[in-house]
Scaffold this motif. Structure first.
Motif, short mmCIF file in Angstrom:
data_model
loop_
_atom_site.label_atom_id
_atom_site.label_comp_id
_atom_site.label_asym_id
_atom_site.label_seq_id
_atom_site.Cartn_x
_atom_site.Cartn_y
_atom_site.Cartn_z
N HIS A 135 0.84 -1.22 0.00
CA HIS A 135 0.00 0.00 0.00
C HIS A 135 0.87 1.25 0.00
O HIS A 135 0.55 2.24 -0.66
N GLU A 138 2.30 1.78 -3.51
CA GLU A 138 1.34 2.35 -4.47
C GLU A 138 0.96 3.78 -4.09
O GLU A 138 0.91 4.67 -4.95
N HIS A 145 0.18 -0.76 -8.99
CA HIS A 145 -0.35 -2.02 -8.48
C HIS A 145 0.14 -3.19 -9.35
O HIS A 145 0.58 -4.22 -8.85
#
Ligand code: ADP
Ligand code: UDP
Length: 238
Positions: A135, A138, A145
């Motif tokens: 996370h 990204e 992703h």
């Protein structure tokens, strides 16, 4: 291909621009670092040994379908590689517990995991390479992703390939670190694979045959690296 201008000087390797914009020369130096560069020592011939070990591993990975930056070995210490746009995270896989995870989670060294454990660390020596998640990667825009999924897939594929190769050499692949980058839009394995960035334990005695010998001041660092090469069937040049 000639090394023209120094592009980047890392802790253990230097990268040089060449006549071809898409190619770099990576020079494996004898510098050996620990604790995010707090300790650096010269280990004579380590650069040349790692250059040969890395050539062997990169070629095995490529033969087994992992796209790598590796082109060829140019000299004792130099390799020609594709110039990647590096993604600033370290992809680590652990088959057994050792190093930072033992300290972080208070588990016993050597504990086997039910499945290979994937972890990500931000490449930042000042911050001591903090652990991050997909996370973060990204959200900070370090990779998309899709790119992150590809790095995960290639890291696990690398683990499967290398676990078998080291197993045949009487060594357990405990953990390792990979770095990836982009080459014309494709995710490609970069940097190096050598005992500087992995843990290898003798299958019978459990003895470390990797940079832990340096980190823990156990001595016999180069002897261990040479032994790894010998067990893989690599005939080291002197
Ligand atoms: P560090 O940066 O951790 O001190 P090194 O001494 O190994 O590590 O330096 C090598 C540097 O070159 C690293 O920053 C690595 O990300 C970078 N690098 C490795 N392979 C490539 C490549 N194919 N293209 C561009 N940069 C690369
Ligand atoms: N590793 C590496 N470079 C780093 C951090 C780790 O090559 O900057 C490798 C290390 O050699 C080991 C694996 O990644 O094989 C996992 O390292 P760990 O998180 O246990 O950190 P350590 O305690 O080795 O610093």
């Amino acid at each position: 291909m000639n090394a023209l201008k120094l592009l980047y000087q890392g802790k253990a390797k230097s990268a040089y621009l060449t006549e071809d914009h898409d190619l770099l020369v990576l020079k494996f130096r004898d510098d050996t670092s620990a604790f995010d560069g707090e300790i650096i020592e010269q280990l004579s011939e380590k650069g040349a040994i790692n250059n040969q070990l890395n050539a062997f591993i990169m070629n095995k990975l490529s033969e087994n379908g992992v796209p790598t930056h590796y082109v060829e070995r140019l000299s004792a210490t130099d390799a020609l590689v594709k110039r990647l746009d590096m993604i600033p995270v370290e992809c680590v896989v652990r088959n057994r517990a050792a190093g930072s995870i033992v300290r972080r989670l208070g588990i016993e060294e050597g504990m086997a995991f039910n499945q290979p454990l994937f972890e990500l660390f931000l490449k930042n020596d000042t911050l001591h390479d903090p652990m991050v998640t997909e996370h973060h990667v990204e959200a900070f825009g370090w990779a998309t992703h899709h790119e992150m999924s590809r790095m995960y897939e290639l890291t696990l594929q690398t683990n499967t390939i290398l676990k078998a190769i080291f197993d045949q050499a009487g060594l357990q692949l405990v953990d390792f670190k990979l770095e990836f980058g982009r080459f014309h839009g494709e995710i490609v394995l970069g940097d190096e694979f050598s005992p500087d960035g992995c843990r290898l334990w003798d299958k019978v005695t459990g003895e470390s045959k990797d940079k832990d010998r340096f980190r823990q001041n156990l001595g016999g660092v180069l002897e261990a690296y040479r032994e790894v090469a010998g067990r893989l069937g690599i005939v080291l040049e002197n």
